[in-house]
Motif scaffolding. Structure first.
Motif, short mmCIF file in Angstrom:
data_model
loop_
_atom_site.label_atom_id
_atom_site.label_comp_id
_atom_site.label_asym_id
_atom_site.label_seq_id
_atom_site.Cartn_x
_atom_site.Cartn_y
_atom_site.Cartn_z
N GLY A 178 45.08 51.46 51.12
CA GLY A 178 45.40 52.70 50.43
C GLY A 178 46.67 53.38 50.85
O GLY A 178 47.03 54.42 50.29
N VAL A 179 47.41 52.84 51.83
CA VAL A 179 48.62 53.48 52.33
C VAL A 179 49.84 52.97 51.55
O VAL A 179 49.97 51.77 51.29
N ALA A 200 46.86 48.91 49.36
CA ALA A 200 48.11 49.32 49.99
C ALA A 200 49.30 49.02 49.08
O ALA A 200 49.21 48.17 48.18
N GLN A 201 50.41 49.71 49.31
CA GLN A 201 51.62 49.46 48.53
C GLN A 201 52.83 49.46 49.46
O GLN A 201 53.00 50.37 50.27
N ASP A 220 46.29 41.76 49.56
CA ASP A 220 44.85 41.86 49.29
C ASP A 220 44.58 42.45 47.91
O ASP A 220 45.50 42.91 47.22
N SER A 221 43.32 42.48 47.54
CA SER A 221 42.93 42.99 46.22
C SER A 221 43.47 44.40 45.99
O SER A 221 43.38 45.27 46.86
N ASN A 222 44.06 44.59 44.81
CA ASN A 222 44.59 45.90 44.36
C ASN A 222 45.76 46.40 45.20
O ASN A 222 46.16 47.56 45.05
N ALA A 223 46.31 45.58 46.07
CA ALA A 223 47.52 45.95 46.80
C ALA A 223 48.75 45.59 45.96
O ALA A 223 48.68 44.76 45.06
N TYR A 241 47.71 35.93 47.19
CA TYR A 241 47.23 37.05 46.39
C TYR A 241 45.71 37.10 46.47
O TYR A 241 45.04 36.07 46.38
N GLY A 242 45.15 38.31 46.60
CA GLY A 242 43.71 38.48 46.70
C GLY A 242 42.99 38.28 45.37
O GLY A 242 43.60 38.05 44.33
#
Length: 398
Positions: A178-179, A200-201, A220-223, A241-242
């Protein structure tokens, strides 16, 4: 074992004690704060290690975690080491986690001890996780330049003073779930590892990402890796890639020099530009939900054009349902063959192979696992969906 705590940039906490068994657990490392107006010339070592647990008696004891080292100095020189290692646990106990090391300076041109400064987790039945080690050039305008010498986690809830980051050979940089982090540049040296945890981004300017040989990058997923330029993965490196996520790359992606791209199952990789798989490289398309009787899924790759050079491969071999699983699973005991496009083969003792399923015209299912006997049955093939706006130039294999 115990949970992480404390600051990566300004560590002041003591290490924690390991759990006791028949004897007391290991003791945590202490905390060292050094403020030096001139030069720290380090040829020996500065340590805040945890002590070991024990294997004596009827129940083993755990290792203590490493402590804290926080140094602020004008100049750093020498070849010595900073250490905040966790203690070893008994053979049936857990090892202590590594502690935290932060070294701030304005000049480290004469220091060569980055690679020997560590906060290793101690061994045991399960080893403790590595702690964090960061070297920060506080003289850089607008913030600081971070050198990751061992392992470093950028956590949530912290202002980020970093301009540029160098991850030394064999070191690990992680960004907490989430960071969002924006850097002026990122350099990954040989065998370095970068991981963006879930959500994360990392944002980088065009042309300001460089990687060396045998690097590993995990998204990871959704990063999101926000990099507005062509991306080249080479030198035997791995890009992962997740699962269960749609990823977008706005330019070209090139996998070269025996490197590997892994795509998690249940998702999509959408490349606005071209995908090139060159120089004996591999694209591995993984799958999700491989252990049940249904619900497994591979992934989709979309690109403007795709080139797979001779000697390179895009595959989903053995990425389907695992042994004795899937809609067409073979029966166990002298296991029957898995079914999918046809019936799986029966056995000499009358155990049946799996039945056909899925679509002839739009096949998207995973292959089913073979039935198990004295050993596990074979794993089914995975599922690849390719959507190419222009041309597929295939001299290798899919």
């Amino acid at each position: 074992g115990g949970a992480p705590y404390g600051s990566e940039l300004q560590p002041v906490d003591l290490g924690s004690g390991g759990g006791s068994g028949s004897t007391s657990g290991g003791i945590g490392g202490g905390a060292i704060r050094l403020e030096i107006a001139g030069t720290l010339d380090l040829e020996g070592s500065i340590s805040a290690n945890g002590s070991n647990g024990s294997s004596s008696g009827s129940a083993d004891s755990g290792g203590g975690s490493g402590g804290s080292i926080w140094v602020t100095t004008a100049s750093l020189s020498g070849a010595g080491a900073f250490r905040a290692n966790g203690g070893f646990g008994g053979s049936n106990a857990g090892g202590g986690a590594g502690g935290r090391i932060a070294v701030e300076y304005t000049d480290a041109s004469g220091y060569t001890g980055f690679g020997v400064s560590v906060a290793d987790g101690g061994g045991g039945h399960q080893g403790g996780e590595d702690g964090t080690v960061g070297f920060l050039d506080i003289d850089a305008p607008g913030g600081g330049d971070l050198t990751v010498a061992h392992h470093y986690l950028i956590p949530s809830g912290m202002g980020l003073p970093y301009n540029s980051v160098v991850v030394e050979a064999g070191a690990v940089l992680e960004i907490e779930a989430g960071v969002s982090v924006s850097l002026q540049s990122l350099e990954l040296k040989d065998a370095a590892r970068l991981r963006l945890r879930d959500g994360a981004q990392l944002s980088l300017p065009a042309g300001m990402f460089t990687d060396a040989n045998n690097v590993r990058i995990e998204i990871d997923s959704n990063a999101v890796l926000d990099y507005p330029d062509n991306l080249v993965i080479d030198g035997g490196s791995t890009f992962v890639y997740g699962a269960n996520t749609v990823y977008a790359l706005p330019f070209d992606l090139t996998i070269d020099e025996s490197s590997t791209l892994e795509i998690g199952g249940g998702g999509e990789l959408n490349i606005t530009g071209d995908l090139e798989v060159l120089g004996a490289s591999t694209v591995l398309v993984r799958a999700i939900n491989r252990g049940g009787s249904s619900g497994g899924a591979g992934s989709t790759i979309r690109a403007a054009n795709v080139t797979v050079e001779s000697g390179s491969v895009v595959h989903a071999n053995a990425q389907g349902y695992t042994a004795s699983n899937g809609p067409g699973q073979g029966q166990d005991s002298h296991g029957g063959g898995g079914g999918y496009g046809g019936f799986g083969g029966n056995t000499s003792n009358g155990r049946l192979g799996g039945a056909p399923y899925g679509s002839e015209l739009q096949p998207v299912d995973l292959g089913s696992g073979g039935g198990s006997g004295s050993t596990s049955g074979g794993i089914g093939g995975g599922a690849i969906r390719l959507e190419i706006a222009g041309t597929l130039d295939l001299e290798g294999s899919i």
